[in-house]
Design a protein around this motif. Structure first.
Motif, PDB file in Angstrom:
ATOM      1  N   ASP A 274      -9.028  -1.052   4.851  1.00 20.54           N
ATOM      2  CA  ASP A 274      -8.618  -0.094   3.823  1.00 20.54           C
ATOM      3  C   ASP A 274      -7.094   0.051   3.805  1.00 20.54           C
ATOM      4  OD1 ASP A 274     -11.204   0.404   3.013  1.00 20.54           O
ATOM      5  OD2 ASP A 274     -11.457   2.153   4.318  1.00 20.54           O
ATOM      6  N   LEU A 275      -6.474   0.079   4.975  1.00 15.71           N
ATOM      7  CA  LEU A 275      -5.018   0.186   5.049  1.00 15.71           C
ATOM      8  C   LEU A 275      -4.348  -1.054   4.467  1.00 15.71           C
ATOM      9  CD1 LEU A 275      -4.544   1.750   8.611  1.00 15.71           C
ATOM     10  CD2 LEU A 275      -4.151   2.869   6.409  1.00 15.71           C
ATOM     11  N   ASP A 276      -4.866  -2.224   4.819  1.00 17.18           N
ATOM     12  CA  ASP A 276      -4.275  -3.474   4.338  1.00 17.18           C
ATOM     13  C   ASP A 276      -4.284  -3.550   2.809  1.00 17.18           C
ATOM     14  OD1 ASP A 276      -3.808  -4.321   6.917  1.00 17.18           O
ATOM     15  OD2 ASP A 276      -5.652  -5.496   7.046  1.00 17.18           O
ATOM     16  N   GLY A 277      -5.295  -2.938   2.203  1.00 17.26           N
ATOM     17  CA  GLY A 277      -5.422  -3.033   0.751  1.00 17.26           C
ATOM     18  C   GLY A 277      -4.451  -2.170  -0.022  1.00 17.26           C
ATOM     19  N   VAL A 278      -3.861  -1.162   0.616  1.00 11.83           N
ATOM     20  CA  VAL A 278      -3.014  -0.218  -0.134  1.00 11.83           C
ATOM     21  C   VAL A 278      -1.610  -0.070   0.431  1.00 11.83           C
ATOM     22  CG1 VAL A 278      -5.013   1.113  -0.914  1.00 11.83           C
ATOM     23  CG2 VAL A 278      -3.849   1.767   1.213  1.00 11.83           C
ATOM     24  N   CYS A 279      -1.390  -0.480   1.677  1.00 10.13           N
ATOM     25  CA  CYS A 279      -0.111  -0.236   2.330  1.00 10.13           C
ATOM     26  C   CYS A 279       1.061  -0.989   1.692  1.00 10.13           C
ATOM     27  CB  CYS A 279      -0.210  -0.551   3.818  1.00 10.13           C
ATOM     28  SG  CYS A 279       1.190   0.068   4.778  1.00 10.13           S
ATOM     29  N   PRO A 280       0.937  -2.285   1.383  1.00  5.20           N
ATOM     30  CA  PRO A 280       2.082  -2.979   0.768  1.00  5.20           C
ATOM     31  C   PRO A 280       2.524  -2.340  -0.544  1.00  5.20           C
ATOM     32  CG  PRO A 280       0.480  -4.557   1.600  1.00  5.20           C
ATOM     33  CD  PRO A 280      -0.172  -3.210   1.684  1.00  5.20           C
ATOM     34  N   ALA A 281       1.573  -1.900  -1.355  1.00  5.42           N
ATOM     35  CA  ALA A 281       1.928  -1.265  -2.628  1.00  5.42           C
ATOM     36  C   ALA A 281       2.662   0.046  -2.399  1.00  5.42           C
ATOM     37  CB  ALA A 281       0.668  -1.024  -3.458  1.00  5.42           C
ATOM     38  N   LEU A 282       2.255   0.797  -1.388  1.00 11.42           N
ATOM     39  CA  LEU A 282       2.924   2.053  -1.086  1.00 11.42           C
ATOM     40  C   LEU A 282       4.340   1.810  -0.582  1.00 11.42           C
ATOM     41  CD1 LEU A 282       3.039   5.099  -0.730  1.00 11.42           C
ATOM     42  CD2 LEU A 282       1.885   4.834   1.473  1.00 11.42           C
ATOM     43  N   GLU A 283       4.487   0.822   0.279  1.00 23.26           N
ATOM     44  CA  GLU A 283       5.820   0.505   0.800  1.00 23.26           C
ATOM     45  C   GLU A 283       6.768   0.127  -0.340  1.00 23.26           C
ATOM     46  OE1 GLU A 283       6.016  -2.875   3.324  1.00 23.26           O
ATOM     47  OE2 GLU A 283       7.895  -2.265   4.245  1.00 23.26           O
ATOM     48  N   GLU A 284       6.314  -0.713  -1.258  1.00 25.56           N
ATOM     49  CA  GLU A 284       7.147  -1.107  -2.382  1.00 25.56           C
ATOM     50  C   GLU A 284       7.513   0.107  -3.240  1.00 25.56           C
ATOM     51  OE1 GLU A 284       5.242  -4.106  -4.650  1.00 25.56           O
ATOM     52  OE2 GLU A 284       5.279  -5.622  -3.055  1.00 25.56           O
TER      53      GLU A 284
END
Length: 315
Positions: A274-284
């Motif tokens: 679940d983290l992998d699916g949303v973390c990159p978008a949040l960081e950007e």
């Protein structure tokens, strides 16, 4: 009186927020109404469920027993409703929870571009959001942890650190004398009225510690930060703010000398997937918001931290 799911939900809210006031705000009811409901529940069960003190509410032994049975019931009911709504809509939703952040709009936009269908649940209480993820009411939560006031993180959650320490800035009227300088000392604002939201987990205590360490004793008002923004703009108050807060013609955002107040930004979910699916978008989205905040961008460049840091997994 027969106990219903709404009664159990109220008990969980009181336990999660540690306060009748914050629980009432979370549930969207008046505090006197919630107090009356709690008294009736306690009468039905035959004993006090919470010890009420100036520091807040904490469960009694009977309260802990009731909560241990109430939480699964509330979680199952919310999951049932969420799954039924998703099925009726024709697809699964990504249930996102968050405390206030300028990164939210960009994050949701990126998630939709990836084909996900996020819904958003906002709450000033990071602890309440973490509990909702643990209970299956949310899939992921983006929260901030005020320095010196650790969050109550359920053991079953997985966490990512987005920012280890984000300095908190101050917003003040654009014509305030201190706004003429890029860095503001707390002593410059000792004679001003401050507005702080006491319902934000840890914020009140951290701000009071900041004042004591600086040896200042300003007059402090209670209020939510939306109201604070309006009062800052009219010259009534100053307030702490996130560094990603963009300035306005009637409001300046400045760094506090010595960066005395900081928060840790966390992303929580039940699984690493679940983290992998949303973390990159949040960081950007976060760094997009940071680039639009001149005072924060200057701080990042001065400290050699303008490049994006890694987002490590917590053990």
């Amino acid at each position: 009186m027969e106990l219903e799911v709404r009664h159990l939900r109220a008990l969980c809210a009181i336990a999660d927020t540690g306060s009748l006031h914050r629980a009432a705000r979370h549930l969207g009811v008046a505090q006197p109404s919630l107090s009356t409901q709690l008294r009736r529940i306690e009468q039905e069960l035959g004993g006090a469920l919470f010890v009420r003190a100036r520091s807040g509410c904490r469960p009694t032994p009977l309260g802990r027993l009731v909560l241990s049975r109430a939480r699964p019931v509330v979680a199952d009911m919310r999951s049932l409703v969420a799954e039924a709504r998703a099925a009726a809509a024709g697809g699964p939703e990504l249930r996102v929870g968050s405390t206030a952040s300028k990164a939210l709009a960009g994050w949701l936009r990126r998630l939709r571009a990836q084909g996900q269908d996020p819904t958003l649940h906002m709450n000033v209480s990071a602890n309440a959001l973490l509990r909702m993820v643990a209970d299956g009411q949310l899939d992921v939560a983006f929260v901030h942890e005020v320095e010196g006031c650790p969050l109550r993180i359920p053991r079953e959650l997985r966490l990512r650190v987005l920012i280890e320490r984000e300095p908190q800035f101050v917003s003040l009227p654009a014509d305030h004398p201190a706004a003429a300088r890029p860095v503001v000392h707390l002593s410059d604002l000792a004679g001003d009225r401050w507005m702080i939201d006491p319902t934000v987990d840890g914020e009140w205590d951290a701000v009071q510690r900041m004042f004591r360490a600086a040896g200042v004793h300003p007059h402090v008002l209670h209020g939510d930060y939306h109201t604070a923004d309006a009062l800052v703009a009219t010259g009534e108050v100053v307030t702490v703010c996130q560094p990603t807060r963009a300035p306005r013609p009637d409001m300046a955002v400045r760094r506090l000398h010595g960066d005395p107040l900081g928060v840790r930004l966390l992303l929580a979910a039940r699984t690493e997937t679940d983290l992998d699916g949303v973390c990159p978008a949040l960081e950007e989205a976060y760094w997009e918001a940071a680039r639009q905040a001149p005072a924060y961008q200057e701080w990042l460049e001065r400290d050699g931290a303008a490049s994006r840091p890694p987002v490590p997994a917590l053990p």
